[in-house]
Design a protein around this motif. Structure first.
Motif, short mmCIF file in Angstrom:
data_model
loop_
_atom_site.label_atom_id
_atom_site.label_comp_id
_atom_site.label_asym_id
_atom_site.label_seq_id
_atom_site.Cartn_x
_atom_site.Cartn_y
_atom_site.Cartn_z
N LYS A 129 -0.02 13.82 0.40
CA LYS A 129 0.71 13.28 -0.79
C LYS A 129 1.20 12.06 -0.35
CE LYS A 129 4.65 14.14 -3.70
NZ LYS A 129 5.68 14.95 -4.03
N LEU A 130 1.13 11.07 -1.24
CA LEU A 130 1.47 9.61 -1.04
C LEU A 130 2.51 9.31 -1.81
CD1 LEU A 130 -2.54 8.36 -1.06
CD2 LEU A 130 -1.06 8.82 0.72
N THR A 131 3.33 8.03 -1.51
CA THR A 131 4.44 7.59 -2.08
C THR A 131 4.16 7.04 -3.43
OG1 THR A 131 4.02 5.54 -1.08
CG2 THR A 131 5.74 7.04 -0.07
N GLU A 132 2.52 6.93 -4.04
CA GLU A 132 2.55 6.28 -5.19
C GLU A 132 1.31 7.01 -5.79
OE1 GLU A 132 0.88 2.04 -5.36
OE2 GLU A 132 2.53 2.00 -4.04
N ASP A 133 0.90 7.09 -6.92
CA ASP A 133 -0.41 7.46 -7.46
C ASP A 133 -1.44 6.65 -7.32
OD1 ASP A 133 0.73 9.69 -8.61
OD2 ASP A 133 0.99 8.89 -10.63
N ILE A 134 -2.82 7.23 -6.75
CA ILE A 134 -3.81 6.39 -6.73
C ILE A 134 -5.14 7.12 -7.18
CG2 ILE A 134 -3.01 5.31 -4.25
CD1 ILE A 134 -5.15 7.36 -3.08
N PRO B 271 0.84 -1.33 0.01
CA PRO B 271 0.00 0.05 -0.16
C PRO B 271 0.78 1.26 0.04
CG PRO B 271 0.03 -0.93 2.15
CD PRO B 271 0.81 -1.90 1.19
N PRO B 272 0.30 2.15 -0.69
CA PRO B 272 1.03 3.46 -0.56
C PRO B 272 1.16 4.08 0.81
CG PRO B 272 -1.23 3.99 -1.39
CD PRO B 272 -0.89 2.51 -1.12
N LYS B 273 2.23 5.06 1.20
CA LYS B 273 2.30 5.76 2.48
C LYS B 273 2.22 7.21 2.34
CE LYS B 273 5.46 2.11 4.22
NZ LYS B 273 6.73 1.66 4.60
N VAL B 274 1.71 7.91 3.47
CA VAL B 274 1.56 9.05 3.34
C VAL B 274 2.94 10.03 3.74
CG1 VAL B 274 0.68 11.31 4.92
CG2 VAL B 274 -0.57 9.49 4.34
#
Length: 58
Positions: free
Chosen positions: A44-49, A20-23
């Motif tokens: 802002k997350l570590t990857e696009d969602i 999962p992405p992280k904040v």
């Protein structure tokens, strides 16, 4: 995990992201005081969602 999907017309390989992405950034910053109850919160997350907007939080 890798999945293989096949039928008579389609043959493709899908890779499923299980991490999962992280904040990575928040606005306002953590523990900030004097924030408006109607202000905008940005994460802002570590990857696009897929994006989503909240108009009102009860």
């Amino acid at each position: 995990m890798t999945m293989l999907a096949t039928n008579t017309n389609i043959h493709s390989e899908l890779t499923i992201d299980t991490i999962p992405p992280k904040v990575s950034l928040t606005t306002p910053t953590n523990l900030k005081t004097g924030i408006s109850k109607t202000g905008t919160i940005i994460l802002k997350l570590t990857e696009d969602i897929k994006s989503y907007s909240f108009n009102k939080i009860p």
